[in-house]
Design an enzyme around this catalytic site. Sequence first.
Site, short mmCIF file in Angstrom:
data_model
loop_
_atom_site.label_atom_id
_atom_site.label_comp_id
_atom_site.label_asym_id
_atom_site.label_seq_id
_atom_site.Cartn_x
_atom_site.Cartn_y
_atom_site.Cartn_z
N HIS A 119 0.84 -1.21 0.00
CA HIS A 119 0.00 0.00 0.00
C HIS A 119 0.87 1.26 0.00
CE1 HIS A 119 -3.35 -2.68 1.88
NE2 HIS A 119 -3.25 -2.83 0.57
N THR A 187 -2.81 -9.08 10.83
CA THR A 187 -3.70 -8.49 9.84
C THR A 187 -5.06 -9.17 9.92
OG1 THR A 187 -4.09 -8.07 7.47
CG2 THR A 187 -2.84 -10.06 8.02
#
Length: 250
Positions: A119, A187
């Site tokens: 990202h 995550t």
Amino acid sequence: MERLIAQAAEIICNAKLTMALTGAGISVESGIPDFRSAGGLWSKYNPDEYATISAFRQDPEKVWKMLRDMEELIINARPNRAHIGMGELEKMGFLHYIITQNVDNLHQAGGAKNVIEYHGNSSTLSCLWCEKGYTVEEKKGVYPPRCECGKILKPGVVMFGEAIPPGVLNRSFQIAASAKALMIVATSAVVSPANTIPGIAKQNGAKIIEINKEKTHLTESLTDVFIQGEAGEIIAGLVVAIKERAGLGI
Ligand code: APR
């Protein structure tokens, strides 16, 4: 937990290629809240209003309110035991690639070199109009940061509605297809396409080790060894167990 850490150490010591997929939870111990736990960033800012590229184009000043909060947390953050432990595993040759969804640069600060940033990274800025690039340092303390053309700059992070850089995507799938062990660290694995990596690794025969303070949708479906708890403590324990197993002086 000892037994699970020993199992994970066994998998990693026997794996020819070990990769990791990390998420925001790994940086919580560095003072950066994650997104979806109670009190996480998305409980303060609605991602539909603050984290999409269309929201940024519509009202960049509003989005920079959230970005400034994030930036001020990241600027003061230091790598914690999890980042440092993963850097050590890489140095010892037991961890070959880290794919991170985080933009805080803490894996690199923790000593890891083979970091693939899914990202992007929050340390750069670019102009969507004239494409000029800047570092965050060059615009330090100026909110919202502006390009010399006058437009408001966008940080080098991938916002919802933007594509993952194709080179990053292809490389991550290539690595996942040849990994023999995958560490999934902190995550929720709810955001695509990062959350397709565990399935690719599993399909190609990798053993899946999941480290999280709570179960995720992967735990019952894909995970071989689930170690529940704080990433920092678990990874520090894993480094010791691997050193012992590999006969490396502690
Ligand atoms: N130790 C271990 N696990 C932790 C810890 C900790 N100290 N703190 C939080 N966690 C776990 C939570 O249980 C949760 O499963 O980390 C996970 C964090 O999940 P999210 O907040 O959803 O973060 P992440 O999975 O990285 O989000 C993916 O979503 O909003 C987008 O772009 C953003 O990269 C982000 C992506």
